[in-house]
Design a protein around this motif. Structure first.
Motif, mmCIF file in Angstrom:
data_model
loop_
_atom_site.group_PDB
_atom_site.id
_atom_site.type_symbol
_atom_site.label_atom_id
_atom_site.label_comp_id
_atom_site.label_asym_id
_atom_site.label_seq_id
_atom_site.Cartn_x
_atom_site.Cartn_y
_atom_site.Cartn_z
ATOM 1 N N ASN A 190 -2.900 -30.946 -14.481
ATOM 2 C CA ASN A 190 -3.659 -30.361 -13.367
ATOM 3 C C ASN A 190 -2.886 -29.242 -12.680
ATOM 4 O O ASN A 190 -2.956 -29.078 -11.469
ATOM 5 C CB ASN A 190 -4.048 -31.446 -12.348
ATOM 6 C CG ASN A 190 -5.047 -32.441 -12.930
ATOM 7 O OD1 ASN A 190 -6.082 -32.050 -13.463
ATOM 8 N ND2 ASN A 190 -4.707 -33.725 -12.857
ATOM 9 N N HIS A 191 -2.143 -28.483 -13.467
ATOM 10 C CA HIS A 191 -1.375 -27.333 -12.970
ATOM 11 C C HIS A 191 -1.866 -26.065 -13.667
ATOM 12 O O HIS A 191 -1.518 -25.814 -14.811
ATOM 13 C CB HIS A 191 0.113 -27.511 -13.223
ATOM 14 C CG HIS A 191 0.813 -28.338 -12.180
ATOM 15 N ND1 HIS A 191 0.519 -29.670 -11.963
ATOM 16 C CD2 HIS A 191 1.790 -28.007 -11.278
ATOM 17 C CE1 HIS A 191 1.297 -30.124 -10.978
ATOM 18 N NE2 HIS A 191 2.066 -29.132 -10.558
ATOM 19 N N ARG A 192 -2.685 -25.312 -12.974
ATOM 20 C CA ARG A 192 -3.175 -24.045 -13.519
ATOM 21 C C ARG A 192 -2.311 -22.916 -12.975
ATOM 22 O O ARG A 192 -2.109 -22.797 -11.756
ATOM 23 C CB ARG A 192 -4.633 -23.816 -13.115
ATOM 24 C CG ARG A 192 -5.250 -22.540 -13.738
ATOM 25 C CD ARG A 192 -6.699 -22.369 -13.314
ATOM 26 N NE ARG A 192 -7.531 -23.463 -13.817
ATOM 27 C CZ ARG A 192 -8.067 -23.509 -15.034
ATOM 28 N NH1 ARG A 192 -7.857 -22.512 -15.890
ATOM 29 N NH2 ARG A 192 -8.810 -24.537 -15.399
ATOM 30 N N LEU A 193 -1.805 -22.080 -13.872
ATOM 31 C CA LEU A 193 -0.932 -20.974 -13.465
ATOM 32 C C LEU A 193 -1.701 -19.973 -12.622
ATOM 33 O O LEU A 193 -2.761 -19.492 -13.014
ATOM 34 C CB LEU A 193 -0.355 -20.283 -14.700
ATOM 35 C CG LEU A 193 0.641 -19.153 -14.457
ATOM 36 C CD1 LEU A 193 1.929 -19.683 -13.854
ATOM 37 C CD2 LEU A 193 0.947 -18.427 -15.766
ATOM 38 N N ALA A 194 -1.155 -19.674 -11.426
ATOM 39 C CA ALA A 194 -1.768 -18.654 -10.559
ATOM 40 C C ALA A 194 -1.110 -17.301 -10.807
ATOM 41 O O ALA A 194 -1.781 -16.305 -11.041
ATOM 42 C CB ALA A 194 -1.635 -19.053 -9.092
ATOM 43 N N ASN A 195 0.212 -17.273 -10.778
ATOM 44 C CA ASN A 195 0.927 -16.020 -11.049
ATOM 45 C C ASN A 195 2.390 -16.316 -11.321
ATOM 46 O O ASN A 195 2.909 -17.376 -10.969
ATOM 47 C CB ASN A 195 0.776 -15.036 -9.880
ATOM 48 C CG ASN A 195 1.341 -15.584 -8.592
ATOM 49 O OD1 ASN A 195 2.561 -15.674 -8.428
ATOM 50 N ND2 ASN A 195 0.464 -15.986 -7.663
ATOM 51 N N SER A 196 3.030 -15.376 -11.954
ATOM 52 C CA SER A 196 4.480 -15.438 -12.147
ATOM 53 C C SER A 196 5.019 -14.020 -12.058
ATOM 54 O O SER A 196 4.403 -13.085 -12.579
ATOM 55 C CB SER A 196 4.834 -16.065 -13.497
ATOM 56 O OG SER A 196 4.435 -15.226 -14.556
ATOM 57 N N LYS A 197 6.128 -13.864 -11.369
ATOM 58 C CA LYS A 197 6.719 -12.527 -11.251
ATOM 59 C C LYS A 197 8.223 -12.611 -11.451
ATOM 60 O O LYS A 197 8.863 -13.622 -11.146
ATOM 61 C CB LYS A 197 6.386 -11.898 -9.910
ATOM 62 C CG LYS A 197 6.865 -12.659 -8.694
ATOM 63 C CD LYS A 197 6.447 -11.917 -7.424
ATOM 64 C CE LYS A 197 6.901 -12.685 -6.170
ATOM 65 N NZ LYS A 197 6.515 -11.967 -4.930
ATOM 66 N N THR A 211 -2.060 -22.893 -8.890
ATOM 67 C CA THR A 211 -3.190 -22.858 -7.950
ATOM 68 C C THR A 211 -3.196 -24.042 -6.992
ATOM 69 O O THR A 211 -3.830 -23.986 -5.932
ATOM 70 C CB THR A 211 -4.536 -22.831 -8.708
ATOM 71 O OG1 THR A 211 -4.590 -23.931 -9.620
ATOM 72 C CG2 THR A 211 -4.692 -21.529 -9.481
ATOM 73 N N ASN A 212 -2.484 -25.119 -7.355
ATOM 74 C CA ASN A 212 -2.407 -26.271 -6.442
ATOM 75 C C ASN A 212 -1.294 -26.144 -5.409
ATOM 76 O O ASN A 212 -1.023 -27.064 -4.645
ATOM 77 C CB ASN A 212 -2.243 -27.578 -7.236
ATOM 78 C CG ASN A 212 -0.960 -27.594 -8.062
ATOM 79 O OD1 ASN A 212 -0.115 -26.715 -7.952
ATOM 80 N ND2 ASN A 212 -0.822 -28.618 -8.911
ATOM 81 N N GLY A 213 -0.621 -24.981 -5.415
ATOM 82 C CA GLY A 213 0.431 -24.726 -4.438
ATOM 83 C C GLY A 213 1.838 -25.016 -4.925
ATOM 84 O O GLY A 213 2.815 -24.617 -4.284
ATOM 85 N N HIS A 214 1.982 -25.693 -6.042
ATOM 86 C CA HIS A 214 3.306 -26.004 -6.574
ATOM 87 C C HIS A 214 4.008 -24.723 -7.018
ATOM 88 O O HIS A 214 3.408 -23.854 -7.654
ATOM 89 C CB HIS A 214 3.180 -26.983 -7.745
ATOM 90 C CG HIS A 214 4.503 -27.365 -8.342
ATOM 91 N ND1 HIS A 214 4.678 -27.539 -9.688
ATOM 92 C CD2 HIS A 214 5.713 -27.598 -7.777
ATOM 93 C CE1 HIS A 214 5.943 -27.871 -9.938
ATOM 94 N NE2 HIS A 214 6.589 -27.916 -8.786
ATOM 95 N N ARG A 215 5.291 -24.623 -6.673
ATOM 96 C CA ARG A 215 6.099 -23.465 -7.069
ATOM 97 C C ARG A 215 7.316 -23.927 -7.860
ATOM 98 O O ARG A 215 7.819 -25.025 -7.658
ATOM 99 C CB ARG A 215 6.568 -22.676 -5.833
ATOM 100 C CG ARG A 215 5.450 -22.007 -5.045
ATOM 101 C CD ARG A 215 6.039 -21.213 -3.882
ATOM 102 N NE ARG A 215 5.039 -20.455 -3.174
ATOM 103 C CZ ARG A 215 4.340 -20.916 -2.151
ATOM 104 N NH1 ARG A 215 4.541 -22.156 -1.701
ATOM 105 N NH2 ARG A 215 3.450 -20.143 -1.535
#
Length: 406
Positions: free
Chosen positions: A229-236, A252-256
């Protein structure tokens, strides 16, 4: 000389040109099996086979997760045309190049070879499309020569094994699972994280939940951290305290998290069929084949055009075993058509049956199998399906690529 003797003499004097597009499991299976049929003493058929591929050899696609984790295995996974011993024959020709167009009506293919700016025409009597699916990096190497592939794989291996921060693999399909597990098992010091957007791995496959849950358990047992249940939002890319490039990742769930490398294993594969007429394809670009592996009737000269492997619109999960089987069926049916023309023999076509969902999944030191007979997992499944080289020897020997052993 009797009528049969005359027919056999005619067969020996008539030469057929067969163009096989694709030097992977299905294309090689078609070539080897067609030669075996045409070499039969009781009814020999003269055939000239051309095998065309963008690469300069055979790449063991199943071994990609290990080829991109271990340099020693990388050397083994790519075999140049000249080293495929069983096909080193005067009537077999390998061509590295792009297939631009196939014209079924005129039975001609347009080919562009490296170093040539002008495409050329290749006439054929029978054609087999075994070009498979186009997969992006890092699912498969993008290099077209063994030399460049070894450089590409080596650079990737150095990148994913040289940092203390985790390597993040994004995508919990078969490719992502195998890549994460092979990396962890091959390099135990590397922290590997597998992130998947759904609540179960293999979520896009028509498999029972029990198999999907088992895959997750095996991933964890092999030392990979699993984030469901961890969908990638962004990576830089940012600099760490030592001034090295790292990836700052957010879901997207806020995990970094911070990762040394982000390996994307989620891209959709696309059929390599742009060279074919639209009437042969479905809306996804897969070839609509009949059970005989022949093109649909609405294509000119459909009976002389075949497709096999991942490129066909058929039931079942895309697998190496099915691809080799389909290549063999195409070869057997082409041979039947040759005998019909030469000897007046009514063809006895082999037909492809519906294929139920089944999978063999290598997960580090163990493996999972699931099909109509049920599910099984463990080291014994790994040995049966993959041995210790992700199935390289099994496929190589099944296709008899090393030649006939004494």
């Amino acid at each position: 000389m009797g009528s049969y003797g005359k027919a056999v003499a005619t067969a020996a004097a008539t030469s057929y040109r067969v163009l096989i597009a694709g030097c992977s499991y299905s294309g090689l299976s078609a070539a080897v099996n067609l030669l075996e049929q045409c070499d039969k003493i009781e009814s020999p058929v003269t055939v000239d086979i051309t095998i065309l591929d963008e690469r300069d050899g055979f790449y063991h696609l199943i071994g990609s997760p290990l080829a991109l984790a271990a340099k020693e295995y990388s050397e083994k996974a790519w075999v140049e045309f000249k080293d495929i011993k069983v096909l080193q024959r005067p009537n077999v020709r390998f061509v590295q190049g792009n297939l631009c167009k196939v014209d079924p009506e005129s039975k001609a293919a347009t080919i562009l070879e490296p170093g040539n700016q002008t495409p050329r025409q290749e006439k054929y009597d029978y054609f087999i499309a075994a070009t498979g699916l186009r997969r992006v990096w890092p699912v498969v190497p993008q290099s077209l020569s063994r030399k460049l592939y070894l450089m590409e794989a080596g650079k990737h291996i150095n990148a994913v094994t040289s940092s203390a921060t985790p390597v993040l693999v994004v995508g919990g399909g078969a490719v992502g699972i195998e890549m994460a597990a092979e990396l962890k098992v091959t390099h135990p010091h590397v922290n590997v994280t597998l992130a998947h957007s759904r609540d179960k791995l293999l979520s896009s496959e028509p498999l029972p939940d029990l198999a999907k849950e088992c895959a997750g358990d095996l991933v964890v047992e092999n030392g990979v951290e699993l984030l469901l249940n961890h969908r990638l939002a962004n990576s830089k890319v940012v600099k760490d305290e030592a001034g090295r490039d790292v990836y700052k990742v957010e879901f997207t769930n806020g995990h970094r998290m911070v990762a040394s490398e982000v390996v994307m294993a989620v891209s959709r594969s696309t059929p390599s069929t742009a060279f074919l007429p639209q009437e042969a394809l479905n809306e996804e670009g897969l070839v609509n084949v009949r059970p005989t592996m022949q093109f649909p009737d609405n294509v000119p000269n459909a009976a002389s055009h075949f497709a096999s492997g991942d490129v066909i619109n058929w039931s079942g999960i895309k697998r190496c075993g099915a691809a080799m089987h389909e290549g063999k069926l195409a070869a057997l049916n082409i041979h039947q058509l040759m005998l019909q023309q030469l000897l007046g023999k009514e063809p006895e076509f082999n037909r492809l049956a519906e294929i139920p969902p089944m999978i063999g999944l290598a997960v580090g030191k163990t493996a999972l199998s699931c099909g109509p007979e049920g599910m099984n997992h463990g080291p014994q499944v790994m040995k049966l399906f993959f041995e210790d080289d992700l199935g390289f020897r099994i496929c190589w020997d099944h296709l008899r690529l090393g030649g006939i052993k004494a």
